[in-house]
Enzyme design. Structure first.
Site, short mmCIF file in Angstrom:
data_model
loop_
_atom_site.label_atom_id
_atom_site.label_comp_id
_atom_site.label_asym_id
_atom_site.label_seq_id
_atom_site.Cartn_x
_atom_site.Cartn_y
_atom_site.Cartn_z
N ARG A 101 10.92 -0.22 11.45
CA ARG A 101 9.78 0.02 12.35
C ARG A 101 9.78 -0.94 13.54
O ARG A 101 10.10 -2.12 13.38
CB ARG A 101 8.46 -0.10 11.58
CG ARG A 101 8.08 1.18 10.88
CD ARG A 101 6.95 1.03 9.90
NE ARG A 101 5.80 0.27 10.35
CZ ARG A 101 4.72 0.08 9.62
NH1 ARG A 101 4.64 0.61 8.41
NH2 ARG A 101 3.70 -0.61 10.08
N LYS A 119 0.84 -1.21 0.00
CA LYS A 119 0.00 0.00 0.00
C LYS A 119 0.88 1.26 0.00
O LYS A 119 0.67 2.17 -0.80
CB LYS A 119 -0.93 0.03 1.23
CG LYS A 119 -1.81 -1.20 1.37
CD LYS A 119 -2.73 -1.11 2.58
CE LYS A 119 -2.02 -1.07 3.91
NZ LYS A 119 -1.31 -2.33 4.29
#
Ligand code: AP5
Length: 214
Positions: free
Chosen positions: A161, A13
């Site tokens: 992350r 995405k």
């Protein structure tokens, strides 16, 4: 033009939204990025969000809906936006419909990137980002041209992350199937859902998306 890119963690995405931004004069609105900015700022919301995100669970619908509603009012959204990571629950999708109607805005496309879960663990655990400009890379699938140097800005500083580990990814995938996957049916019933094979190579996925968007 306004669109939603749907898909599980790692579906691409973010990667595809960034590629479509320039070509179609739209801005990417990633709720994940907005929340990570809150975490980095040390705000009260950021402190609460960090615990939830590190576990791979969802932030409350109310917080997310308010965040998107005020973001869409910014000037940089007037030519169009790509919603990446929102909506993520059916109540968020219903709230989005209501919000768009109130703002006299239209949703032009909802595109779902379809992928295999197991491949997503490898994609996410190999992902890293330039700390300076945010360009995304992968240890195997999208390496910088020169090892350790960002293609876009030349920085040598990269980050990974906190929620990009195998255990959290599996929980994020479970949460996705339980809470987000029903959104595809929600938009399918409205006749605006299209599916693209997200297992294809990155450039091929971009080409298919560009064909849909015209
Ligand atoms: P968020 O940041 O939205 O994370 P996510 O949905 O888990 O999505 P990702 O960013 O991990 O995946 P992506 O599809 O963008 O993949 P990417 O393009 O980077 O959300 C994080 C957290 O915030 C959530 O868990 C939740 O706690 C909270 N949150 C956010 N929004 C919320 C909401 N609306 N409501 C409640 N809570 C919310 O690609 C991954 C890697 O694969 C990259 O390295 C890339 O290079 C590579 N890659 C991409 N495409 C391909 C391909 N076709 N082939 C090979 N490699 C590929």
């Amino acid at each position: 033009m306004n669109l939603i890119i749907l898909g599980p963690p790692g579906a691409g995405k973010g990667t595809q939204s960034k590629r479509l931004e320039d070509k179609f004069s739209m801005i990417q609105l990633s709720t994940g990025d907005m929340l990570r900015a809150e975490v980095a700022s040390g705000s009260e919301l950021g402190k609460q969000a960090k615990v939830i995100m590190d576990a791979g669970d969802f932030i409350s619908d109310e917080i997310i809906i308010n965040m998107i509603s005020s973001r869409v009012d910014h000037d940089d959204c007037k030519d169009g936006f790509i919603l990446d990571g929102f909506p993520r629950t059916v109540p968020q999708a219903e709230a989005l419909n209501k919000m768009l109607a109130e703002k006299s805005l239209k949703l032009n496309h909802v595109i779902e990137l379809t992928v295999d879960d197991e491949a997503m663990v490898e994609r996410i655990c190999g992902r890293f980002t330039c700390s300076n400009c945010g360009s995304g890379y992968h240890d195997s699938f999208q390496k910088p041209a020169t090892d350790g140097v960002c293609d876009s800005c030349g920085s040598t500083d990269f980050t990974r992350r906190a929620d990009d580990n195998a255990e959290t990814v599996r929980n994020r995938l479970t949460t996705y199937h339980e809470q987000t996957a029903p959104i595809a049916t929600f938009y399918g019933d409205q006749g605006i859902l299209k599916q693209v094979d997200g297992m294809a190579a990155i450039d091929d996925v971009t080409q298919k998306l560009e064909n849909i968007l015209g």
